[in-house]
Structure formats: C-alpha cells, structure tokens
Write a protein that holds these residues in place. Structure first.
Motif, PDB file in Angstrom:
ATOM      1  N   THR A   1     -23.624  55.285  31.995  1.00 38.59           N
ATOM      2  CA  THR A   1     -22.923  55.910  30.875  1.00 38.59           C
ATOM      3  C   THR A   1     -23.171  57.411  30.858  1.00 38.59           C
ATOM      4  N   VAL A   2     -22.184  58.134  30.321  1.00 39.43           N
ATOM      5  CA  VAL A   2     -22.305  59.576  30.101  1.00 39.43           C
ATOM      6  C   VAL A   2     -22.474  59.797  28.604  1.00 39.43           C
ATOM      7  N   PRO A   3     -23.058  60.928  28.202  1.00 41.75           N
ATOM      8  CA  PRO A   3     -23.247  61.194  26.767  1.00 41.75           C
ATOM      9  C   PRO A   3     -21.911  61.274  26.038  1.00 41.75           C
ATOM     10  N   LEU A   4     -21.939  60.928  24.776  1.00 41.15           N
ATOM     11  CA  LEU A   4     -20.759  61.095  23.941  1.00 41.15           C
ATOM     12  C   LEU A   4     -20.588  62.555  23.579  1.00 41.15           C
TER      13      LEU A   4
ATOM     14  N   LYS B   1     -26.670  59.215  31.168  1.00 40.97           N
ATOM     15  CA  LYS B   1     -27.400  58.880  29.948  1.00 40.97           C
ATOM     16  C   LYS B   1     -28.148  57.560  30.073  1.00 40.97           C
ATOM     17  N   ASP B   2     -27.428  56.457  30.219  1.00 39.64           N
ATOM     18  CA  ASP B   2     -28.035  55.126  30.321  1.00 39.64           C
ATOM     19  C   ASP B   2     -27.584  54.452  31.602  1.00 39.64           C
TER      20      ASP B   2
ATOM     21  N   ALA C   1     -32.760  58.442  25.474  1.00 45.16           N
ATOM     22  CA  ALA C   1     -33.754  58.336  26.539  1.00 45.16           C
ATOM     23  C   ALA C   1     -33.193  58.877  27.837  1.00 45.16           C
ATOM     24  N   PRO C   2     -33.956  59.706  28.548  1.00 45.48           N
ATOM     25  CA  PRO C   2     -33.441  60.320  29.774  1.00 45.48           C
ATOM     26  C   PRO C   2     -33.265  59.311  30.882  1.00 45.48           C
ATOM     27  N   PHE C   3     -32.294  59.576  31.729  1.00 43.70           N
ATOM     28  CA  PHE C   3     -32.071  58.764  32.915  1.00 43.70           C
ATOM     29  C   PHE C   3     -33.158  59.115  33.924  1.00 43.70           C
TER      30      PHE C   3
ATOM     31  N   GLY D   1     -18.791  54.928  32.071  1.00 45.17           N
ATOM     32  CA  GLY D   1     -18.153  54.974  30.755  1.00 45.17           C
ATOM     33  C   GLY D   1     -18.980  55.777  29.776  1.00 45.17           C
ATOM     34  N   GLY D   2     -18.423  56.003  28.589  1.00 45.88           N
ATOM     35  CA  GLY D   2     -19.163  56.673  27.526  1.00 45.88           C
ATOM     36  C   GLY D   2     -20.301  55.799  27.042  1.00 45.88           C
TER      37      GLY D   2
END
Length: 501
Positions: A276-279, A58-59, A35-37, A249-250
């Motif tokens: 969070t950032v994308p993995l 990301k989240d 889901a987009p930020f 964080g991831g």
C-alpha cells in the motif's frame, strides 16, 4: 490482449511504442504515515527499499513474506504488478496519483504493470473510507468514465516514458484493462457457486471498512459488502492470465488486498503480495478526492494545467520535501540539492517550483507545463508577452469564470464603447465614472480615459484579444473580429477560429 507494438498519438505526432498492450472497454495535501515499511538487510538495495526511502510504501501483506521473500522475487526477474482504479468519476485525481506513480517506479525497474479500470466494480461501489453508500452508477456512466480514465492513464504512461525514461528499452510492459471484460459472461449463481465458497463470513465481517460501516447509522448494503469478493477475484483473474503476484493500492485498500491474497492462496496454494501507498489527505486528515469535494483532477477539462501547477506550488513549506520525494522521479541526491537551495533562500521557493513543474509535466506533458507557466506569468507577473502567446483555450482555463465574447472591431471604437458592448460596466454616467476613476484595466494596464480609441498593441493584443479587469477580481475576455470580402464569413484579427455573430 498482448501486442508487440501499438501506435499512440502524442502531442499530434505518431509515436511507435514497443512492448505495450491494452484491453479497452466500453484543501492542501498531507500524507499520513503509520508504521514504516521495513526491508531485510539483504534487500536494503532493492526496489522496495528505494521506494521506502522515498516514502512511497506504507504497509505490506503478508508482512513476513513480503519483507523477506518479495525483495528476492523482484530481484529474480521481471514480475507483474497491478493497481485498480474505479471509474466513479470521469477523471482520476491527485489522490489516485501516488498509486499510479508507484506503478511507474515498478515499470522503470523493468517490471510489467497492469492498470485496471473497474468498469464493473464501480457499479458495485467500494465502501472503504466511505461514511455512506455511493449513488448507483449506471452502466452507461461507468462506460463513459472508463473511456475517459483509460485515455488519462495512457497519457500519463506516455508522458512518463517520453519525458522521464531516457533508457526506455529497460522498461517493463504496460497494459490498461477493464474488469468489465471478465465479468460480462458471469451469471450470479455461477459466480457465487464457484467463487463465493472460498470466503468466510467471519473474516469478511472483521475487515475495518465493514466494521466501520456496520456501526454507522447508514449501515451497509449487500451490494457494498460483496465488493471484497469482486476485487479478490480481479487479483485471481490477473494472477491466472498475466502471472500477477503483486497488488498495489492505497492504505485504505489493505482489507481488500488481504481478501485477494487469501482467495488466491486457498484456490491455488501460491503466494501473492500486497503493498500500500500512503493516503493523500487534506491538512484536516480527510481523504482527498471526489467524495470530500476537494479533488484536484488529472483531466484538463476539470482542473487546468495552471490550476494543477498552482496547487503544488502553494504547498506549505513543511510538506514540500516529502512531496518532492513522493510525486517526482528525481534521484534523492538531487532532491537534497534542491532542498539545500530552498534552505539557503526560502523566498525563491526553488523546491516548490521544481515539484510543481515535475508533476505537471508528468500529468499534462511539456505543452501543459508551458501553458501553466504562461498562465502564471500572465496572471501574477502581469506579463503582456505571456498574454499575447496564449490561445483561446488557455485564456478560458486561466479565467475559468470569465465571460468570453466576440465582437467586430469597428473604426473608432473607444474604451467606453468596448466596455458597454461587453457589458462590463453599468449603463449611463456610473459606468463612465468607473473608467475615469481607474477601475477598469485593459491587458494589465489601467484605462482611465473612456474616450480613448482602442490602440492595437495596447488595448488589443497581437492575437486579437483584450483582457479586461473591472475592480480586483472581475475578468472579461474579448476577441476582436474583422470582416473579410466574402459575405457571411469573419476572421479574427490574428489566428484562431471565430464564430459568426
């Protein structure tokens, strides 16, 4: 431990840095986006919105507060954000790089950043994304890894400020901390008594990382289960001592971020936030890193600048636009210009080259990027000039598996003599015939005459080196030495250090 200034070595020079502090202690890439930020309309021009447009975010947690209150908080003045890096190996890897780039974006916007090396939590082991428990890491190994990763973090912070920030006066502060420093004096009973009472088993058990492991045949140890408590306390400790209200964080760390938020809210009543950032994953969807055995390391001794550069240069065309937004600091308008050049002439791979250059420069500095380009020219463009400019270290990195040997250069040494002394061909007629048939190359030039005397500038480069290739893939590096008038000492034909043989 704050300091008004520190002295940092960079490229052999001493550079004075202000507002820095440090507490030191003993496959292919693809990004999975869910889901987009979303930012509120009032915050559409905020830092968070800019990072969202790049795909870096990301989240967020808690979602409602982070979407509306956090943008206003970041615009109100410098805030403090932290990200943790557990030293389970002696180097970070490309899977960690996106979170670090997130920190650098915050610092560029004037916010203060904390990079926390988990010298203590690495010995506990984060179960997030793991199918089985990590092997126990000794305190000595954790201390060694912590020192190595701390050096790597400072190198990247330094490269970022020197090479990507023309207006460094606007940067926020940066600190590198080791969480072993604040756990050293805790006793187990005291920690559980003071900290553990704020956590509820039902909530801890509901976390995705816990549920996944509990349903597996491996199960989960009490040590791993307690990891949430330690990361939550890290956030609380940084909140109390540094005013930190934001953790990065991831995406696999979302459960740990939520636990830290809940702990701080219960204990202080204050609001904190998690992003969070994308993995970074392989094309098969596996997390890129040490556990999967596919790590692209950030330390030169594990992945050379050439290998690092080539990794990004070889990305599939379908991912290069997203990666140039994620892993570089190029303005989006410039990214669009680069992609337009790529679309006009895909064969030139303009975007791939720009991406590889920008990321290599961030991780390894200008010297590392120049090394990567020299190695690329030497290997793929058969450039004699590039070979002559390379030193021993670069050659060993480029031909990592190639034997490196040193010999005295005796008058009349032939191609056959050199090949036999270096043991690159079989003994007897078979080796002789291999050269005659054109199977041996000196410095990218076929050497088909076994009896030819070695010629400086052709067989021996101006730096005293010979690169021999036998067949298609077997490389050997020879360094030619000549004696001096002082007994027992030797020197190379050109520059460098030589060993006595």
């Amino acid at each position: 431990m704050a300091a008004s200034c520190v002295w940092s070595a960079c490229g052999g020079r001493q550079v004075r840095w202000s507002r820095w502090s440090s507490v030191l202690g003993s496959g292919r890439l693809s990004v999975l986006l869910r889901a987009p930020f979303r930012c509120s309309a009032a915050a559409r021009d905020s830092l968070l919105s800019a990072l969202h447009r790049r795909g870096v975010l990301k989240d967020c947690f808690p979602e409602s507060a982070a979407q509306h209150e956090l943008p206003r908080l970041l615009q109100s003045g410098p805030q403090t954000v932290y990200c943790g890096f557990d030293p389970t190996a002696d180097s970070l890897h490309a899977g960690n790089l996106l979170a670090l780039i997130g920190l650098l974006h915050f610092r560029s916007a004037g916010h203060n950043v904390l990079a926390v090396v988990g010298g203590a939590t690495a010995q506990v082991g984060d179960p997030s994304g793991k199918l089985r428990e990590r092997e126990r890491l000794s305190s000595a190994a954790a201390e060694h890894n912590t020192r190595s990763i701390t050096d790597s973090l400072w190198r990247i912070f330094t490269n970022h400020e020197l090479l990507f920030c023309p207006e460094s006066a606007r940067l926020g502060t940066v600190s590198v901390l080791n969480n072993a420093g604040w756990y050293r004096d805790w006793r187990v009973v005291d920690f559980l008594s003071e900290v553990g009472r704020y956590f509820r088993m039902g909530t801890l058990l509901s976390r995705h990382s816990v549920q996944t492991r509990l349903k597996s045949a491996e199960g989960m140890s009490l040590t791993e289960f307690s990891y949430q408590l330690f990361q939550a306390y890290d956030f609380y400790h940084l909140h109390q001592l540094h005013g930190c209200r934001l953790q990065l964080g991831g995406s696999d760390q979302l459960g740990n971020l939520m636990t830290g938020h809940d702990f701080i809210h219960k204990k202080t009543g204050e609001e904190v936030y998690g992003l969070t950032v994308p993995l970074v994953t392989t094309t098969m969807g596996d997390k890129l890193g040490k556990t999967a055995g596919n790590a692209v390391w950030l330390n030169r001794d594990k992945t050379s600048p050439f290998e690092f550069y080539q990794y990004f240069l070889r990305l599939p065309d379908s991912t290069v636009e997203s990666y140039i937004k994620l892993f570089t600091f190029l303005p989006l308008a410039e990214v669009e210009k680069v992609m337009e050049q790529q679309r006009r002439d895909p064969g030139k791979r303009t975007a791939h080259k720009r991406l590889a250059a920008e990321v290599t420069k961030l991780v390894h500095g200008k010297d590392g990027l120049e090394t990567a380009k020299r190695c690329t020219n030497a290997l793929y463009n058969s450039s004699i000039e590039a070979l002559e400019q390379m030193d021993d270290v670069e050659l060993k990195e480029l031909f990592r598996e190639a034997p490196f040997k040193e010999f005295f250069l005796e008058p009349g040494t032939t191609v056959l003599d050199a090949c036999r002394r270096a043991q690159v061909i079989p003994e007897g007629p078979k080796g002789f015939q291999m050269i005659t048939d054109g199977g041996v190359w000196f410095n990218h030039q076929r050497a088909s005459n076994p009896e030819q005397v070695l010629v400086p500038g052709q067989h021996i480069l101006s730096n005293g080196l010979s690169l021999i290739r036998v067949g298609k893939k077997n490389y050997y590096i020879l360094k030619w030495l000549r004696p001096t008038n002082i007994l027992g000492r030797v020197r190379p034909l050109a520059g460098g250090q030589a060993k006595l043989h």
